[in-house]
Write a protein that holds these residues in place. Structure first.
Motif, short mmCIF file in Angstrom:
data_model
loop_
_atom_site.label_atom_id
_atom_site.label_comp_id
_atom_site.label_asym_id
_atom_site.label_seq_id
_atom_site.Cartn_x
_atom_site.Cartn_y
_atom_site.Cartn_z
N ASN A 1 -27.87 16.05 9.59
CA ASN A 1 -29.09 16.68 10.09
C ASN A 1 -28.82 18.20 9.30
O ASN A 1 -29.52 19.20 8.81
CB ASN A 1 -29.76 16.93 11.40
N GLN A 2 -27.80 18.30 9.64
CA GLN A 2 -26.83 19.48 8.93
C GLN A 2 -26.05 19.70 8.14
O GLN A 2 -25.82 20.40 7.72
CB GLN A 2 -26.84 20.33 10.72
N GLU A 3 -24.51 18.59 8.78
CA GLU A 3 -23.13 18.85 7.75
C GLU A 3 -22.52 17.34 8.15
O GLU A 3 -22.74 16.81 8.61
CB GLU A 3 -22.04 20.09 8.08
N VAL A 4 -22.05 17.04 7.17
CA VAL A 4 -21.43 16.09 6.68
C VAL A 4 -19.96 16.70 5.81
O VAL A 4 -19.62 17.34 4.94
CB VAL A 4 -22.27 15.08 5.57
N TRP A 5 -18.46 16.11 6.67
CA TRP A 5 -17.74 16.49 6.11
C TRP A 5 -17.08 14.89 5.60
O TRP A 5 -17.07 13.55 6.08
CB TRP A 5 -16.21 16.73 7.14
N LEU A 6 -16.21 15.21 4.31
CA LEU A 6 -15.94 13.90 3.54
C LEU A 6 -13.77 13.77 2.77
O LEU A 6 -14.07 15.41 2.26
CB LEU A 6 -16.96 12.89 2.27
N SER A 7 -14.06 12.67 3.20
CA SER A 7 -12.34 13.22 2.52
C SER A 7 -12.59 11.01 1.74
O SER A 7 -12.51 10.37 2.34
CB SER A 7 -11.36 12.47 3.36
N VAL A 8 -12.70 11.51 0.61
CA VAL A 8 -13.16 9.82 -0.40
C VAL A 8 -12.37 9.26 -2.07
O VAL A 8 -12.02 10.70 -1.87
CB VAL A 8 -14.79 10.09 -0.74
N TRP A 9 -11.99 8.42 -1.67
CA TRP A 9 -10.73 8.12 -3.32
C TRP A 9 -12.24 7.42 -4.22
O TRP A 9 -13.50 7.20 -3.96
CB TRP A 9 -10.47 7.27 -2.98
N ASP A 10 -11.60 7.66 -5.06
CA ASP A 10 -12.81 7.73 -6.63
C ASP A 10 -13.26 6.09 -6.40
O ASP A 10 -14.67 5.72 -6.97
CB ASP A 10 -12.49 7.88 -7.77
N LEU B 1 -12.21 14.42 -2.78
CA LEU B 1 -12.24 13.88 -3.41
C LEU B 1 -11.15 13.56 -4.07
O LEU B 1 -10.15 14.71 -4.49
CB LEU B 1 -13.41 14.36 -4.40
N PHE B 2 -10.05 11.98 -3.62
CA PHE B 2 -9.07 11.86 -4.47
C PHE B 2 -9.45 10.85 -5.63
O PHE B 2 -10.44 9.96 -5.41
CB PHE B 2 -8.61 11.34 -3.48
N ASN B 3 -8.62 11.53 -6.88
CA ASN B 3 -8.76 11.00 -8.15
C ASN B 3 -9.66 10.96 -8.81
O ASN B 3 -10.57 10.31 -8.89
CB ASN B 3 -7.77 9.71 -8.05
N CYS B 4 -11.17 12.20 -8.63
CA CYS B 4 -11.86 12.53 -9.10
C CYS B 4 -12.50 13.46 -9.64
O CYS B 4 -12.04 13.84 -10.21
CB CYS B 4 -13.08 12.07 -7.89
N GLN B 5 -12.96 12.57 -11.07
CA GLN B 5 -14.02 14.00 -11.44
C GLN B 5 -14.49 14.60 -10.68
O GLN B 5 -15.36 14.19 -10.42
CB GLN B 5 -14.47 13.49 -13.28
N PRO B 6 -14.71 16.14 -11.19
CA PRO B 6 -15.25 17.04 -11.02
C PRO B 6 -17.07 16.21 -11.26
O PRO B 6 -17.32 15.72 -12.16
CB PRO B 6 -15.87 17.90 -11.46
N GLY C 1 -21.51 18.21 -2.84
CA GLY C 1 -21.95 19.66 -2.24
C GLY C 1 -20.66 20.16 -2.65
O GLY C 1 -19.97 20.04 -3.31
N ARG C 2 -20.46 21.40 -2.03
CA ARG C 2 -19.17 21.31 -2.41
C ARG C 2 -17.06 20.64 -1.90
O ARG C 2 -17.22 20.59 -1.10
CB ARG C 2 -18.80 22.85 -0.95
N ALA C 3 -17.04 20.83 -3.62
CA ALA C 3 -16.49 19.34 -3.02
C ALA C 3 -14.70 19.85 -3.81
O ALA C 3 -14.69 21.26 -4.73
CB ALA C 3 -16.89 18.64 -4.58
N PHE C 4 -14.04 20.06 -3.41
CA PHE C 4 -12.38 20.00 -3.38
C PHE C 4 -11.66 18.50 -4.69
O PHE C 4 -12.14 17.73 -3.78
CB PHE C 4 -12.07 20.47 -2.74
N TYR C 5 -11.39 18.46 -5.21
CA TYR C 5 -10.16 17.50 -5.34
C TYR C 5 -8.64 17.53 -6.35
O TYR C 5 -8.43 18.49 -6.09
CB TYR C 5 -10.50 17.55 -7.24
N HIS C 6 -8.46 16.76 -5.35
CA HIS C 6 -6.64 15.91 -5.26
C HIS C 6 -6.32 16.02 -6.64
O HIS C 6 -7.41 14.93 -7.07
CB HIS C 6 -6.15 15.02 -4.30
N HIS C 7 -5.85 16.18 -7.69
CA HIS C 7 -4.81 15.81 -8.12
C HIS C 7 -4.06 15.17 -8.70
O HIS C 7 -3.49 13.92 -7.57
CB HIS C 7 -4.00 16.92 -9.05
N PRO C 8 -5.01 13.70 -9.35
CA PRO C 8 -3.22 12.30 -9.11
C PRO C 8 -1.93 11.87 -9.24
O PRO C 8 -1.72 11.39 -7.76
CB PRO C 8 -3.66 11.74 -10.33
N SER C 9 -1.52 13.24 -9.07
CA SER C 9 0.40 13.04 -8.14
C SER C 9 0.22 13.29 -7.18
O SER C 9 0.75 12.63 -6.83
CB SER C 9 0.57 14.52 -9.41
N THR C 10 -0.83 13.93 -6.02
CA THR C 10 -0.41 14.61 -5.59
C THR C 10 -1.38 13.60 -4.10
O THR C 10 -0.88 12.89 -2.91
CB THR C 10 -1.77 15.83 -4.47
#
Length: 278
Positions: A129-138, A162-167, A172-181
């Motif tokens: 109902n308020q917020e969700v925090w995600l750490s997910v792979w492609d 998000l890991f290995n993902c295209q924008p 929501g407010r998404a941040f992306y891990h570079h494939p190397s990391t």
């Protein structure tokens, strides 16, 4: 017939009572002797069974000479029994809940198989109902994307790493891990660690791997919810900080320090040298 006897026993009849009642359904009225003969219940036990059936309201006693018995029609008897049971269940549910002591230990549920893990992830996202925090792979992203999109459209705050993902605009407010990391993290943990935190109340922590069956834990334990959220929060901040520095500079920070190298990769920097010296 055996199935009917078993079913009657499940609602509280004895085996002899079940046999006697079924005999009366086939033919009535019958005397106690005739019920015994038709049902196979010993004469020494038949009247005990008959008295129980009368008290259950399953058969009627006919004042005749000799005394005979008739069955209460099944729809009437079963209907009354069902109504009595439902009233009892309703009473128990209402009154037992009033005296229930809140559990002090939060249950940790274990989930196996990919489809079950994905379903639980989507359940948590959907119920927020308020917020969700995600750490997910492609590799799992497309299966939860419709639920994330619906959550953002419902004004649920969504923070995603998000890991290995295209924008994408659906998380929501998404941040992306570079494939190397991302590769370093998967190699270090030997799995794709995936986390969903729902409304600061529930968390599911899952592991996806090529070698093992996907599995997860789901709990409302406040400390585990906090720990998972903080893990995502710090991972996001490290990602943001690294973006404000060159990759070469970041590599110099940890690749040349044996402790930081182990913290990042879970491997000893001087492992090969130690083997050579031995």
């Amino acid at each position: 017939m055996e199935k009917l006897i078993d079913s009657l026993m499940e609602i509280g009849f004895s085996k002899n009572e079940s046999k006697a009642y079924l005999s009366l359904l086939k033919q009535s009225p019958l005397t106690g002797y005739e019920i015994s003969k038709q049902s196979g219940v010993p004469r020494s036990m038949i009247y005990q069974s008959i008295n129980k059936l009368v008290s259950h309201g399953a058969i009627n006693e006919v004042r005749s000479d000799p005394l005979t018995y008739t069955p209460v029609p099944p729809n009437e008897f079963i209907g009354r029994l069902r109504h009595e049971k439902e009233e009892t269940f309703d009473y128990l549910q209402e009154n037992l809940e009033q005296i229930q002591h809140p559990p002090e230990v939060h249950v940790i549920r274990h989930i196996q198989e990919r489809s079950a893990v994905i379903d639980r992830m989507n359940d948590l996202i959907s119920k927020a109902n308020q917020e969700v925090w995600l750490s997910v792979w492609d590799s799992e992203l497309h299966e939860i994307e419709p639920y994330a999109k619906k959550a953002t459209e419902s004004n649920v705050r969504l923070y995603s790493l998000l890991f290995n993902c295209q924008p994408t605009g659906h998380f929501g407010r998404a941040f992306y891990h570079h494939p190397s990391t991302a590769d370093i993290e998967e190699q270090r943990m030997n799995q794709r660690l995936t986390i969903v935190v729902c409304d600061n109340k529930e968390v599911m922590i899952a592991g996806f791997s090529k070698e093992t069956v996907p599995s997860a834990v789901h709990t409302q334990d406040p400390m585990l919810v906090l720990l998972a959220k903080e893990y995502i929060r710090h991972d996001i901040m490290m990602k943001v900080m690294s973006e404000h520095s060159s990759e070469e500079k970041m590599n110099q920070i940890w690749k040349g320090d044996s402790d930081l190298f182990y913290i990042v990769t879970n491997e000893l920097l001087n492992k090969k040298n130690n083997k050579g010296e031995a």
